[in-house]
Design an enzyme around this catalytic site. Structure first.
Site, PDB file in Angstrom:
ATOM      1  N   SER A 183      -7.238  -5.645  -5.816  1.00  0.00           N
ATOM      2  CA  SER A 183      -8.334  -6.183  -5.000  1.00  0.00           C
ATOM      3  C   SER A 183      -9.666  -5.994  -5.727  1.00  0.00           C
ATOM      4  O   SER A 183      -9.752  -5.213  -6.686  1.00  0.00           O
ATOM      5  CB  SER A 183      -8.382  -5.454  -3.654  1.00  0.00           C
ATOM      6  OG  SER A 183      -8.788  -4.114  -3.862  1.00  0.00           O
ATOM      7  N   ARG A 213      -4.869  -2.314   8.912  1.00  0.00           N
ATOM      8  CA  ARG A 213      -5.996  -3.185   8.601  1.00  0.00           C
ATOM      9  C   ARG A 213      -5.483  -4.278   7.670  1.00  0.00           C
ATOM     10  O   ARG A 213      -4.524  -4.061   6.929  1.00  0.00           O
ATOM     11  CB  ARG A 213      -7.078  -2.430   7.790  1.00  0.00           C
ATOM     12  CG  ARG A 213      -7.549  -1.136   8.347  1.00  0.00           C
ATOM     13  CD  ARG A 213      -8.710  -0.621   7.492  1.00  0.00           C
ATOM     14  NE  ARG A 213      -8.308  -0.332   6.118  1.00  0.00           N
ATOM     15  CZ  ARG A 213      -7.865   0.844   5.694  1.00  0.00           C
ATOM     16  NH1 ARG A 213      -7.743   1.834   6.542  1.00  0.00           N
ATOM     17  NH2 ARG A 213      -7.523   1.026   4.431  1.00  0.00           N
ATOM     18  N   ARG A 248       0.289   5.524  -4.473  1.00  0.00           N
ATOM     19  CA  ARG A 248      -0.151   6.839  -4.983  1.00  0.00           C
ATOM     20  C   ARG A 248       0.353   7.965  -4.098  1.00  0.00           C
ATOM     21  O   ARG A 248       0.757   9.018  -4.579  1.00  0.00           O
ATOM     22  CB  ARG A 248      -1.674   6.866  -5.080  1.00  0.00           C
ATOM     23  CG  ARG A 248      -2.188   5.919  -6.143  1.00  0.00           C
ATOM     24  CD  ARG A 248      -3.677   5.983  -6.275  1.00  0.00           C
ATOM     25  NE  ARG A 248      -4.364   5.629  -5.036  1.00  0.00           N
ATOM     26  CZ  ARG A 248      -5.684   5.517  -4.914  1.00  0.00           C
ATOM     27  NH1 ARG A 248      -6.455   5.738  -5.956  1.00  0.00           N
ATOM     28  NH2 ARG A 248      -6.232   5.181  -3.765  1.00  0.00           N
ATOM     29  N   ARG A 249       0.326   7.741  -2.769  1.00  0.00           N
ATOM     30  CA  ARG A 249       0.826   8.801  -1.877  1.00  0.00           C
ATOM     31  C   ARG A 249       2.314   9.051  -2.138  1.00  0.00           C
ATOM     32  O   ARG A 249       2.778  10.189  -2.138  1.00  0.00           O
ATOM     33  CB  ARG A 249       0.594   8.407  -0.402  1.00  0.00           C
ATOM     34  CG  ARG A 249      -0.833   8.653   0.050  1.00  0.00           C
ATOM     35  CD  ARG A 249      -1.108   8.019   1.372  1.00  0.00           C
ATOM     36  NE  ARG A 249      -1.304   6.574   1.226  1.00  0.00           N
ATOM     37  CZ  ARG A 249      -1.246   5.707   2.231  1.00  0.00           C
ATOM     38  NH1 ARG A 249      -0.948   6.116   3.444  1.00  0.00           N
ATOM     39  NH2 ARG A 249      -1.459   4.426   2.021  1.00  0.00           N
ATOM     40  N   ASN A 285     -10.505  -2.477  -5.938  1.00  0.00           N
ATOM     41  CA  ASN A 285      -9.764  -1.657  -6.916  1.00  0.00           C
ATOM     42  C   ASN A 285     -10.521  -1.482  -8.242  1.00  0.00           C
ATOM     43  O   ASN A 285     -10.199  -0.593  -9.029  1.00  0.00           O
ATOM     44  CB  ASN A 285      -8.367  -2.239  -7.190  1.00  0.00           C
ATOM     45  CG  ASN A 285      -7.423  -2.113  -6.012  1.00  0.00           C
ATOM     46  OD1 ASN A 285      -6.490  -2.889  -5.860  1.00  0.00           O
ATOM     47  ND2 ASN A 285      -7.666  -1.123  -5.146  1.00  0.00           N
ATOM     48  N   ASP A 302       0.831  -1.210   0.000  1.00  0.00           N
ATOM     49  CA  ASP A 302       0.000   0.000   0.000  1.00  0.00           C
ATOM     50  C   ASP A 302       0.869   1.266   0.000  1.00  0.00           C
ATOM     51  O   ASP A 302       1.998   1.260   0.496  1.00  0.00           O
ATOM     52  CB  ASP A 302      -0.904  -0.022   1.251  1.00  0.00           C
ATOM     53  CG  ASP A 302      -2.079   0.935   1.094  1.00  0.00           C
ATOM     54  OD1 ASP A 302      -2.394   1.334  -0.041  1.00  0.00           O
ATOM     55  OD2 ASP A 302      -2.697   1.282   2.121  1.00  0.00           O
TER      56      ASP A 302
END
Ligand code: FPP
Ligand code: MG
Length: 308
Positions: free
Chosen positions: A78, A209, A36-37, A81, A33
């Site tokens: 996922s 999570r 994009r950030r 997505n 994860d």
């Protein structure tokens, strides 16, 4: 800090962490994860973040092989997505397609006999991705030294629902007796077989999570979980070694808990049940640390003497 000094320090720290690693996990699953950030903070498009991220995936595959991990599952796309913009989805499909083909042709994959499998509702993906899945699976299907699972169009609930429906159909058709539904029956109805139980889940990007990822194989196995802040493109070998250390200390504390429980069991039983307790304890013994097994033997000997 000067970058050469920094990389020297990183390597020294890596060596230190590696020294602590004993057996390590067999199956690591990763929620990659933060792509994009990572890109946004550098003023780039999201697509650049995914591309950088896929380089990290290649590195992690090598680290796993170096460290004796036998199976790696990466969450590449996922079911959630599918809600992303068309442009981003298409880019991700292009990337997954080209990475699957690259992996399937890579020298290292053939040298190390890596079997590549896709996990998920592959038929929901565009044809070009399905063809790349077939290509990668076909080129590596005879290998069994290492297993790389690429979770695409994957959702844990959808996987469990599919297995439940399939089980029900088998019962309705008279092929399966409800009394015979056990872990193995469900297991063989999940997306891909064989997938080992997951020992360690890693998630980058700061969120804590596990997002609908491998509920049967990971939660069911009480996998250790390692959450870390770096975005996926920044995930380093030191981060990976820390994740493995988390798995190892969790395993050690589990083994100690088992010792305590086994010793408590021996203490609780009296005379006639001692023979059966010995049998149970004999089975437990192999899961205990060396000190735990000795503690248990001493407790049993004491019990034997006092029972005479
Ligand atoms: C999550 O970051 C990442 C993804 C949705 C895609 C990950 C896919 C790859 C790295 C390609 C790997 C390909 C293969 C075949 C192994 P995000 O988009 O949620 O980023 P954010 O959290 O910063 O928004
Ligand atoms: Mg995200």
């Amino acid at each position: 800090m000067h970058s050469r000094v920094r990389s020297w320090l990183d390597r020294a720290y890596e060596r230190l962490l590696r020294r602590d690693i004993d057996d390590g996990p067999d199956h690591v699953a990763i929620i990659m994860d933060g792509n994009r950030r990572y890109a946004r903070e550098r003023g780039d498009e999201a697509t650049a973040g995914h591309r950088e991220g896929s380089r990290t995936t290649e590195q992690v595959l090598r680290w796993c092989q170096d460290l004796g991990v036998e199976e790696l599952t990466v969450y590449a796309f996922s079911t959630e997505n599918f809600d992303r913009s068309r442009e981003e989805r298409e880019h991700l499909f292009d990337l997954i397609e080209s990475k699957l083909r690259e992996f399937a042709d890579a020298e290292g994959v053939h040298e190390n006999e890596v079997c590549i499998r896709a996990l998920g509702q592959v038929d929901r993906l565009p044809d070009r991705v399905c063809e790349a899945v077939d290509y990668a699976e076909g080129r590596t299907e005879t290998y069994d030294r290492f297993r790389l699972n690429v979770a695409v169009a994957y959702g844990g609930r959808a996987e469990l629902l599919g297995a439940a429906r399939d089980t029900l159909r088998a019962v309705e058709a008279g092929r399966l007796d409800p009394e015979d539904i056990d872990v193995d029956e469900i297991d063989r109805r999940l997306y891909a077989r064989p997938v080992r139980d997951v020992d360690l889940i890693v998630r980058t990007g700061g969120a804590e999570r596990t997002s609908n990822f491998l509920p049967w194989h990971a939660n069911g196995n009480e996998a250790a979980v390692f959450f870390c802040a770096p975005y996926w493109p920044e995930f380093s070998k030191v981060d990976f070694l820390r994740a493995i250390r988390t798995y190892e200390s969790r395993e050690a504390s589990w083994r100690h808990t088992r010792t305590d429980r086994a010793v408590a069991l021996v203490r609780a039983v009296a005379g006639s049940s001692l023979v059966e307790t010995r049998e149970v304890v004999g089975r437990l013994r192999e899961q205990l640390p060396r000190g735990g097994a000795e503690e248990l033997s001493a407790e049993l000997d004491h019990k034997d003497r006092t029972a005479e």
